[in-house]
Write a protein that holds these residues in place. Structure first.
Motif, short mmCIF file in Angstrom:
data_model
loop_
_atom_site.label_atom_id
_atom_site.label_comp_id
_atom_site.label_asym_id
_atom_site.label_seq_id
_atom_site.Cartn_x
_atom_site.Cartn_y
_atom_site.Cartn_z
N ILE A 1 -50.42 -84.14 -17.51
CA ILE A 1 -50.63 -83.82 -16.10
C ILE A 1 -49.33 -83.94 -15.30
O ILE A 1 -48.95 -83.03 -14.57
N GLY A 2 -48.64 -85.08 -15.39
CA GLY A 2 -47.40 -85.26 -14.64
C GLY A 2 -46.31 -84.29 -15.05
O GLY A 2 -45.76 -83.56 -14.21
N PRO A 3 -45.94 -84.25 -16.35
CA PRO A 3 -44.90 -83.32 -16.78
C PRO A 3 -45.23 -81.85 -16.49
O PRO A 3 -44.36 -81.08 -16.11
N TRP A 4 -46.49 -81.46 -16.67
CA TRP A 4 -46.86 -80.06 -16.42
C TRP A 4 -46.87 -79.74 -14.92
O TRP A 4 -46.57 -78.61 -14.52
N PHE A 5 -47.23 -80.70 -14.09
CA PHE A 5 -47.17 -80.48 -12.65
C PHE A 5 -45.73 -80.17 -12.22
O PHE A 5 -45.48 -79.23 -11.46
N ARG A 6 -44.78 -80.92 -12.73
CA ARG A 6 -43.37 -80.67 -12.39
C ARG A 6 -42.89 -79.33 -12.97
O ARG A 6 -42.16 -78.59 -12.30
N LEU A 7 -43.33 -79.02 -14.20
CA LEU A 7 -42.96 -77.75 -14.79
C LEU A 7 -43.59 -76.58 -14.03
O LEU A 7 -42.94 -75.54 -13.81
N LEU A 8 -44.84 -76.73 -13.61
CA LEU A 8 -45.52 -75.69 -12.84
C LEU A 8 -44.79 -75.41 -11.54
O LEU A 8 -44.63 -74.25 -11.14
N VAL B 1 -48.09 -67.05 -14.29
CA VAL B 1 -47.40 -68.35 -14.24
C VAL B 1 -48.21 -69.41 -14.96
O VAL B 1 -47.66 -70.23 -15.71
N MET B 2 -49.53 -69.41 -14.77
CA MET B 2 -50.37 -70.38 -15.48
C MET B 2 -50.30 -70.15 -16.99
O MET B 2 -50.28 -71.11 -17.77
N ALA B 3 -50.26 -68.89 -17.40
CA ALA B 3 -50.16 -68.59 -18.83
C ALA B 3 -48.83 -69.07 -19.39
O ALA B 3 -48.77 -69.65 -20.48
N LEU B 4 -47.74 -68.85 -18.65
CA LEU B 4 -46.43 -69.31 -19.09
C LEU B 4 -46.37 -70.83 -19.16
O LEU B 4 -45.71 -71.40 -20.04
N LEU B 5 -47.05 -71.49 -18.23
CA LEU B 5 -47.11 -72.96 -18.25
C LEU B 5 -47.71 -73.44 -19.57
O LEU B 5 -47.18 -74.36 -20.21
#
Length: 424
Positions: A229-236, A286-290
């Motif tokens: 959750i944390g790492p993906w939020f920053r990546l998103l 963008v969600m798919a790339l995430l």
């Protein structure tokens, strides 16, 4: 489950056990000849089936060998000890063993869930499936399609995303694979109608037994929060900025809410907040790339794999504030910050002692807030083994009596409190 079968145990050490007469007259450190045994090691997952010697096994599944070497497994009922069949000789150590084993494996996979009834769910899934490497997978009963790419599975159903329970367990039962994590794709709604891309854990911790959750889950339940959750939020946030979605779209965390019921670490990825934005192809892309980059499907390193042995171990457990957790989010935006559950004010129902009709018990604040905090902490702790869970309070969101009650309860439960600087 991994099985270590028919071990020539001539160099193994017997453990003291009332169930094993052979060990009664032998010191635990004495080496004796014993008959071959079969040891079953539970909850062990590796990537391939093979016969191997002891050193190779240690490299293949080091946590398995370490547990057998360092844990006294004389008691088959020990929670930490591997389970041993009744006909087996209990083993205390495998450190000096000379043997060959066969490891039976089950793949660990990520399960991504989409529903065709929601454009903000099926469009990101379709964009992900348009990328290379996907093949059709089995049908999950009764009629749920699946697709496979490396260690990732995508399933598509046509029902409510928050009401289809236990999909992780159902997949395991149908395929024999082990689900490592679950990622749901969904639309987001908000009174403001502001376009947004959100990430959040799930659960309905504050409801009492007998209450009906309006959006799935079950009263008092908290899913294990997905460590990504944390790492993906920053990546998103970085991806959305790179693709020109910011500032039109707000990139935000959400507090813990809704279902469905899951048993493995879980998170929701959502597109909001009206039908116009649910259907936006650029948001879906963008969600798919995430997911593509975050899971390492493109060949790079996956983002957000939890490992307590390396890097920072502090995990934020958010308590208080609004639904979009602004003060918690300020901390999470910093690199290397892990996120557990985020409890907004509505998940912490507290009865004002000055408003109660009955005679209040001294220093007792009614409401289900204790249940919420305890469930959130226990789920977060389970999702981050070896992590240091720190409760972060949004102090400005509480009245004095509320803050006092919460901090005292945290102390009673031995839950440490962290200030913003404690997470750096």
């Amino acid at each position: 489950m991994a099985e270590v079968g028919k071990v020539p145990a001539s160099d193994m050490e017997l453990a003291d056990s009332s169930e094993t007469k052979a060990a009664d007259d032998v010191a635990a450190t004495d080496k004796v000849e014993v008959t071959p045994v079969t040891v079953t090691i539970t909850d062990t997952v590796v990537e391939s089936s093979k016969s191997t010697d002891c050193k190779e096994l240690q490299q293949l599944v080091p946590h398995t060998v370490a547990s057998l070497s360092e844990v006294d497994v004389a008691s088959p009922t020990s929670e930490k000890a591997p389970k041993i069949s009744e006909s087996s000789t209990p083993i205390k150590s495998l450190k000096n063993a000379d043997f060959r084993v066969t490891v039976t494996t089950r793949k660990m996979v990520t399960l991504i869930v989409a529903t065709t009834s929601d454009p903000a769910s099926i469009n990101p899934a379709a964009a992900l499936l348009a990328m290379p490497g996907w093949i059709a997978g089995p049908i999950l009963p009764p009629d749920i399609k699946s697709f496979s790419n490396k260690q990732t599975r995508v399933i598509q159903h046509d029902r409510s995303i928050v009401k289809e329970d236990d999909l992780d367990l159902r997949w395991e039962e149908a395929t024999g694979e082990v689900i490592d994590e679950v990622i749901f794709l969904s639309r987001h709604t908000a009174v403001s109608n502001r376009p947004a891309l959100t990430v959040h854990p799930i659960g309905v911790l504050h409801l009492k037994d007998g209450e009906s959750p309006p959006q799935g889950g079950k009263p008092g339940w908290a899913a294990l929060p997905n460590p990504r959750i944390g790492p993906w939020f920053r990546l998103l946030k970085k991806m959305a900025e790179a693709h020109g979605l910011v500032p039109e779209f707000e990139i935000t965390l959400e507090a813990t809410h809704h279902g469905p019921i899951t048993n493995k670490p879980t998170m929701f990825l959502e597109i909001g907040s009206t039908e116009e934005y649910w259907k936006r192809d650029d948001a879906a892309q963008v969600m798919a790339l995430l997911m593509w980059e975050g899971l390492g499907l493109g060949g790079g390193e996956a983002v957000g794999n939890w490992n307590s042995e390396t890097g920072k171990r502090k995990v934020l457990l958010g308590i208080g504030g609004g639904h979009y957790a602004p003060r918690h989010m300020d901390i999470v935006l910093k690199d290397d910050i892990w996120v557990g559950h985020l409890l907004s004010g509505y998940s912490l129902p507290m009865e004002d002692p000055t408003q109660t009709k009955t005679t209040p018990v001294e220093n007792y604040i009614g409401g289900n807030w204790r249940q919420s905090i305890k469930a959130a902490f226990e789920a977060t702790k389970a999702a981050f083994p070896g992590g240091e869970i720190l409760a972060h309070l949004d102090h400005k969101s509480f009245k004095g009596w509320q803050k006092k009650a919460i901090t005292e309860f945290l102390a009673e439960e031995s839950i440490n409190v962290g200030k913003p600087n404690d997470f750096t």
